[in-house]
Design a protein around this motif. Structure first.
Motif, PDB file in Angstrom:
ATOM      1  N   ARG A 116       0.823  -1.228   0.000  1.00 25.69           N
ATOM      2  CA  ARG A 116       0.000   0.000   0.000  1.00 25.69           C
ATOM      3  C   ARG A 116       0.855   1.275   0.000  1.00 25.69           C
ATOM      4  O   ARG A 116       0.513   2.265   0.631  1.00 25.69           O
ATOM      5  CB  ARG A 116      -0.942   0.026   1.212  1.00 25.69           C
ATOM      6  CG  ARG A 116      -1.810  -1.171   1.358  1.00 25.69           C
ATOM      7  CD  ARG A 116      -3.129  -0.957   0.700  1.00 25.69           C
ATOM      8  NE  ARG A 116      -3.991  -2.111   0.942  1.00 25.69           N
ATOM      9  CZ  ARG A 116      -4.734  -2.640   0.003  1.00 25.69           C
ATOM     10  NH1 ARG A 116      -4.758  -2.121  -1.182  1.00 25.69           N
ATOM     11  NH2 ARG A 116      -5.479  -3.674   0.269  1.00 25.69           N
TER      12      ARG A 116
ATOM     13  N   PRO B 121       2.357   3.042  -3.133  1.00 25.06           N
ATOM     14  CA  PRO B 121       2.614   3.078  -4.571  1.00 25.06           C
ATOM     15  C   PRO B 121       3.855   3.883  -4.975  1.00 25.06           C
ATOM     16  O   PRO B 121       4.563   3.490  -5.904  1.00 25.06           O
ATOM     17  CB  PRO B 121       1.338   3.670  -5.168  1.00 25.06           C
ATOM     18  CG  PRO B 121       0.617   4.295  -4.032  1.00 25.06           C
ATOM     19  CD  PRO B 121       1.050   3.587  -2.793  1.00 25.06           C
TER      20      PRO B 121
ATOM     21  N   PRO C  91       0.120   3.333 -13.874  1.00 31.38           N
ATOM     22  CA  PRO C  91      -1.345   3.338 -13.698  1.00 31.38           C
ATOM     23  C   PRO C  91      -1.843   2.167 -12.851  1.00 31.38           C
ATOM     24  O   PRO C  91      -2.783   2.316 -12.073  1.00 31.38           O
ATOM     25  CB  PRO C  91      -1.882   3.246 -15.133  1.00 31.38           C
ATOM     26  CG  PRO C  91      -0.793   3.790 -15.977  1.00 31.38           C
ATOM     27  CD  PRO C  91       0.483   3.372 -15.291  1.00 31.38           C
ATOM     28  N   VAL C  92      -1.208   1.021 -12.976  1.00 30.49           N
ATOM     29  CA  VAL C  92      -1.591  -0.138 -12.173  1.00 30.49           C
ATOM     30  C   VAL C  92      -1.338   0.149 -10.696  1.00 30.49           C
ATOM     31  O   VAL C  92      -2.158  -0.178  -9.840  1.00 30.49           O
ATOM     32  CB  VAL C  92      -0.810  -1.403 -12.622  1.00 30.49           C
ATOM     33  CG1 VAL C  92      -0.992  -2.550 -11.638  1.00 30.49           C
ATOM     34  CG2 VAL C  92      -1.250  -1.821 -14.009  1.00 30.49           C
TER      35      VAL C  92
ATOM     36  N   LEU D  74      -1.250   3.105  -9.266  1.00 31.59           N
ATOM     37  CA  LEU D  74      -2.084   4.191  -8.766  1.00 31.59           C
ATOM     38  C   LEU D  74      -3.579   3.868  -8.794  1.00 31.59           C
ATOM     39  O   LEU D  74      -4.330   4.354  -7.951  1.00 31.59           O
ATOM     40  CB  LEU D  74      -1.813   5.470  -9.551  1.00 31.59           C
ATOM     41  CG  LEU D  74      -0.381   6.026  -9.426  1.00 31.59           C
ATOM     42  CD1 LEU D  74      -0.211   7.251 -10.303  1.00 31.59           C
ATOM     43  CD2 LEU D  74      -0.031   6.320  -7.978  1.00 31.59           C
ATOM     44  N   MET D  75      -4.006   3.074  -9.776  1.00 30.70           N
ATOM     45  CA  MET D  75      -5.438   2.818  -9.909  1.00 30.70           C
ATOM     46  C   MET D  75      -5.797   1.342  -9.879  1.00 30.70           C
ATOM     47  O   MET D  75      -6.959   0.984 -10.029  1.00 30.70           O
ATOM     48  CB  MET D  75      -5.944   3.465 -11.195  1.00 30.70           C
ATOM     49  CG  MET D  75      -5.823   4.976 -11.161  1.00 30.70           C
ATOM     50  SD  MET D  75      -6.369   5.743 -12.677  1.00 30.70           S
ATOM     51  CE  MET D  75      -4.841   5.813 -13.591  1.00 30.70           C
ATOM     52  N   GLY D  76      -4.780   0.499  -9.743  1.00 34.90           N
ATOM     53  CA  GLY D  76      -4.943  -0.923  -9.501  1.00 34.90           C
ATOM     54  C   GLY D  76      -5.986  -1.660 -10.289  1.00 34.90           C
ATOM     55  O   GLY D  76      -6.034  -1.600 -11.510  1.00 34.90           O
ATOM     56  N   ASP D  77      -6.839  -2.331  -9.555  1.00 34.20           N
ATOM     57  CA  ASP D  77      -7.755  -3.263 -10.211  1.00 34.20           C
ATOM     58  C   ASP D  77      -8.867  -2.573 -10.989  1.00 34.20           C
ATOM     59  O   ASP D  77      -9.494  -3.197 -11.837  1.00 34.20           O
ATOM     60  CB  ASP D  77      -8.307  -4.273  -9.211  1.00 34.20           C
ATOM     61  CG  ASP D  77      -9.167  -3.662  -8.130  1.00 34.20           C
ATOM     62  OD1 ASP D  77      -9.782  -4.445  -7.398  1.00 34.20           O
ATOM     63  OD2 ASP D  77      -9.226  -2.419  -8.014  1.00 34.20           O
ATOM     64  N   ALA D  78      -9.114  -1.277 -10.780  1.00 39.56           N
ATOM     65  CA  ALA D  78     -10.115  -0.572 -11.594  1.00 39.56           C
ATOM     66  C   ALA D  78      -9.700  -0.583 -13.069  1.00 39.56           C
ATOM     67  O   ALA D  78     -10.525  -0.772 -13.957  1.00 39.56           O
ATOM     68  CB  ALA D  78     -10.293   0.858 -11.102  1.00 39.56           C
ATOM     69  N   ILE D  79      -8.409  -0.410 -13.316  1.00 38.89           N
ATOM     70  CA  ILE D  79      -7.892  -0.454 -14.695  1.00 38.89           C
ATOM     71  C   ILE D  79      -7.903  -1.888 -15.208  1.00 38.89           C
ATOM     72  O   ILE D  79      -8.304  -2.137 -16.346  1.00 38.89           O
ATOM     73  CB  ILE D  79      -6.470   0.117 -14.755  1.00 38.89           C
ATOM     74  CG1 ILE D  79      -6.500   1.629 -14.544  1.00 38.89           C
ATOM     75  CG2 ILE D  79      -5.800  -0.206 -16.088  1.00 38.89           C
ATOM     76  CD1 ILE D  79      -5.141   2.254 -14.475  1.00 38.89           C
TER      77      ILE D  79
ATOM     78  N   ARG E 131     -11.058  -3.044 -16.778  1.00 42.59           N
ATOM     79  CA  ARG E 131     -11.546  -2.351 -17.973  1.00 42.59           C
ATOM     80  C   ARG E 131     -10.689  -2.554 -19.212  1.00 42.59           C
ATOM     81  O   ARG E 131     -11.140  -2.303 -20.313  1.00 42.59           O
ATOM     82  CB  ARG E 131     -11.664  -0.858 -17.679  1.00 42.59           C
ATOM     83  CG  ARG E 131     -12.779  -0.553 -16.721  1.00 42.59           C
ATOM     84  CD  ARG E 131     -12.983   0.947 -16.578  1.00 42.59           C
ATOM     85  NE  ARG E 131     -14.100   1.224 -15.709  1.00 42.59           N
ATOM     86  CZ  ARG E 131     -14.006   1.480 -14.412  1.00 42.59           C
ATOM     87  NH1 ARG E 131     -12.825   1.487 -13.831  1.00 42.59           N
ATOM     88  NH2 ARG E 131     -15.079   1.732 -13.705  1.00 42.59           N
TER      89      ARG E 131
END
Length: 191
Positions: free
Chosen positions: A36, A38, A155-156, A158-163, A166
Motif C-alpha cells: 500500500r 505506490p 497506472p496499475v 495508482l489505480m490498480g484493479d479498476a484499470i 476495464r
C-alpha cells in the motif's frame, strides 16, 4: 520527429504495450496490494528496471559486436517475430515471482529485488536486448524501455484493479504481437 526521438518513442511504445498483462505488471499489482505504498514501489520498480534493462541493452550491444551484420539482421528479425508469438501467450505469476520473501526488506528493497528477479528472461527484457542490437544504443534503449515499462506499471500502481477490469488484455496482446511482427518483417527485409 527526428530519427533519435522516433527510435526512443518506438522502443518506449513497444515495451509499454508488451508489458500490459505481463507477469511483472501482475507483480506490481500484488506489491501495491501488499505494501500500500505506490510511490515507494514505483521507485523500486524504476531502480530495478533501469539496472535490468541497462544490462539487457548491454547484452544486445555485445551481440551486435560479435555477430556479423547479416546474421544479426536475420536473428533480430526472427526474434521479433518470435516475440510477437510470445506476446500472444498470457502470463501468469509464479509463486517464485511473488513478493512474499522479499517483503521482509520493506517496500522499496522488496520491490527492487522481486521486480529485478521477475524481469530476468521476461518479454520486455528480451525485447530490450533485441532493440539495443537493432538501434546500437545502450542508454537510449535502456531509458526508453524503462520509460515504457513505467508507463504500463504506474497506472496499475495508482489505480490498480479498476484499470485491470476495464482493459481488454487480449486486444492489447494482439496489438503488441502485431507491432513486434511488423518490426520483425521490417528488420528481415532490411529497412
Amino acid at each position: 520527429m527526428s530519427g533519435d526521438v522516433a527510435n526512443f518513442a518506438t522502443v518506449a511504445a513497444l515495451v509499454a504495450v508488451a508489458e500490459i498483462g505481463d507477469k511483472t505488471q501482475l507483480l506490481s499489482l500484488l506489491l501495491v496490494a501488499k505494501f500500500r505504498r505506490p510511490w515507494t514501489i514505483m521507485a523500486g520498480i524504476l531502480a530495478a528496471t533501469l539496472l535490468n534493462h541497462a544490462l539487457a541493452a548491454w547484452a544486445g550491444l555485445w551481440l551486435e559486436h560479435f555477430v556479423k551484420p547479416e546474421y544479426l539482421r536475420w536473428a533480430l528479425g526472427v526474434s521479433f517475430i518470435a516475440m510477437a508469438a510470445w506476446t500472444l501467450k498470457p502470463d501468469t505469476l509464479d509463486e517464485s515471482d511473488a513478493p512474499v520473501k522479499a517483503s521482509r526488506f520493506g517496500a522499496f528493497t522488496g520491490t527492487l529485488v522481486a521486480f529485478f528477479l521477475a524481469e530476468i528472461g521476461d518479454k520486455t527484457q528480451v525485447a530490450t536486448t533485441a532493440l539495443a542490437a537493432k538501434y546500437s544504443s545502450l542508454w537510449m534503449v535502456a531509458s526508453a524501455s524503462t520509460l515504457g515499462l513505467m508507463l504500463a506499471n504506474v497506472p496499475v500502481l495508482l489505480m490498480g484493479d479498476a484499470i485491470m477490469r476495464r482493459v481488454p488484455l487480449d486486444l492489447v496482446r494482439k496489438i503488441a504481437a502485431l507491432a513486434f511482427a511488423v518490426i520483425g518483417v521490417i528488420t528481415l527485409i532490411g529497412w
